[in-house]
Scaffold this motif. Structure first.
Motif, short mmCIF file in Angstrom:
data_model
loop_
_atom_site.label_atom_id
_atom_site.label_comp_id
_atom_site.label_asym_id
_atom_site.label_seq_id
_atom_site.Cartn_x
_atom_site.Cartn_y
_atom_site.Cartn_z
N THR A 162 5.06 -1.60 -5.32
CA THR A 162 5.66 -0.84 -3.81
C THR A 162 4.20 -0.54 -3.27
N THR A 163 3.85 -0.73 -1.89
CA THR A 163 2.74 -1.08 -1.53
C THR A 163 2.98 -0.80 0.00
N ARG A 164 2.18 -0.55 0.72
CA ARG A 164 2.25 -0.11 1.74
C ARG A 164 0.80 -1.45 2.96
N GLU A 165 1.77 -0.49 4.01
CA GLU A 165 -0.14 -1.32 5.27
C GLU A 165 0.25 -0.40 6.23
N PRO A 166 -1.23 -0.49 6.82
CA PRO A 166 -2.22 -1.06 6.24
C PRO A 166 -2.43 -0.68 4.87
N GLY A 167 -3.00 -1.77 4.17
CA GLY A 167 -3.48 -0.81 2.32
C GLY A 167 -3.03 -2.37 1.40
N GLY A 168 -2.98 -1.79 0.29
CA GLY A 168 -2.09 -3.02 -0.36
C GLY A 168 -3.15 -2.95 -1.43
N THR A 169 -4.24 -3.40 -0.88
CA THR A 169 -5.82 -4.18 -1.89
C THR A 169 -6.55 -3.45 -1.41
N ALA A 170 -7.63 -3.37 -1.71
CA ALA A 170 -9.20 -2.62 -2.31
C ALA A 170 -9.22 -2.48 -0.82
N PHE A 171 -9.69 -4.18 -0.58
CA PHE A 171 -10.06 -4.71 0.95
C PHE A 171 -9.12 -4.16 2.14
N SER A 172 -8.39 -4.01 2.10
CA SER A 172 -6.59 -3.50 2.58
C SER A 172 -6.83 -2.46 3.17
N GLU A 173 -7.69 -1.73 1.97
CA GLU A 173 -7.56 0.08 1.70
C GLU A 173 -8.48 0.80 2.60
N GLU A 174 -9.42 0.19 2.36
CA GLU A 174 -10.94 0.15 3.59
C GLU A 174 -10.13 -0.13 4.84
N ILE A 175 -9.69 -0.81 4.88
CA ILE A 175 -9.93 -0.91 6.57
C ILE A 175 -8.20 -0.47 6.51
N ARG A 176 -7.15 0.42 6.43
CA ARG A 176 -6.64 1.68 6.80
C ARG A 176 -7.40 2.74 6.46
N THR A 177 -8.18 2.77 6.46
CA THR A 177 -8.93 4.29 6.22
C THR A 177 -10.28 4.04 7.38
N LEU A 178 -10.33 3.15 7.92
CA LEU A 178 -11.07 2.43 8.91
C LEU A 178 -9.86 3.53 10.35
#
Length: 206
Positions: A37-53
């Motif tokens: 299971t995963t999510r958007e935005p997110g799913g990887t460490a880099f993408s999770e940082e973008i999610r936070t932004l």
């Protein structure tokens, strides 16, 4: 090796995506499939940082173009580092949101050009699309009442009802445009009834 299935769960705020994510994963595992299971935005460490932004409330106005590009930046990383390798290894990937959410939130909610979103979709994904999308749909007032009970609202959840009505209408329009992929689930019902609909949809489509 058989390619894994890519299944996405979509919907506005408070429709129960997170609640039903594990239920869907368990249904797939019961049928003998390996699932992540995963999510958007997110799913990887880099993408999770973008999610936070993207989700953090802030005083600075975030430009609509910056928001749209960040969504696809997170998606490009998500696809290359998690989704595609997993599918190639025969693993089913179940994602809380994907590109339909960009059409709904950035296109419908923010009023961004659908043509521009389509160009970015092709650039990042090529012809890749989910095998099945479960759209959990409920009237905006029901979803927002549920979301408000969860505590502090993120930058998107703080939007007005009119924003979420536009989001909902784009979601429903996409379901109508892509009936072979998108299955609408009535999320205003009880959890038991919603999960019965989900189970039936999975049995019929997979």
């Amino acid at each position: 090796m058989q390619r894994g299935l890519f299944i996405t769960i979509e919907g506005g705020e408070g429709v129960g995506k997170s609640t039903n994510l594990q239920f869907i994963a368990d249904c797939l595992r019961t049928s003998g499939r390996e699932v992540i299971t995963t999510r958007e935005p997110g799913g990887t460490a880099f993408s999770e940082e973008i999610r936070t932004l993207l989700l953090a409330p802030r005083e600075e106005q975030v430009s609509e173009e910056a928001e749209l590009l960040l969504m696809f930046s997170a998606r490009a990383q998500h696809l290359s580092q998690l989704i595609m390798p997993s599918l190639e290894n025969g693993v089913c990937v179940l994602s809380d949101r994907f590109t339909d959410a960009t059409y709904a939130y950035q296109g419908g909610g923010r009023g961004q050009s659908m043509e521009r979103i389509a160009i970015l979709e092709t650039m990042v994904q090529g012809g890749f699309r989910p095998d099945l999308t479960l759209l959990l749909d409920a009237p905006v007032e029901i979803g927002m009442a549920r979301a408000n009970k969860r505590g502090a609202l993120d930058r998107f959840e703080q939007e007005k009802a009119a924003f979420f009505e536009r989001v909902r209408q784009v979601y429903l329009a996409r379901a109508e445009a892509y009936p072979e992929r998108v299955c609408v689930i009535d999320a205003s019902k009880s959890l038991q009834a919603v999960q019965a609909e989900i189970l039936q949809a999975i049995k019929e489509r997979i």
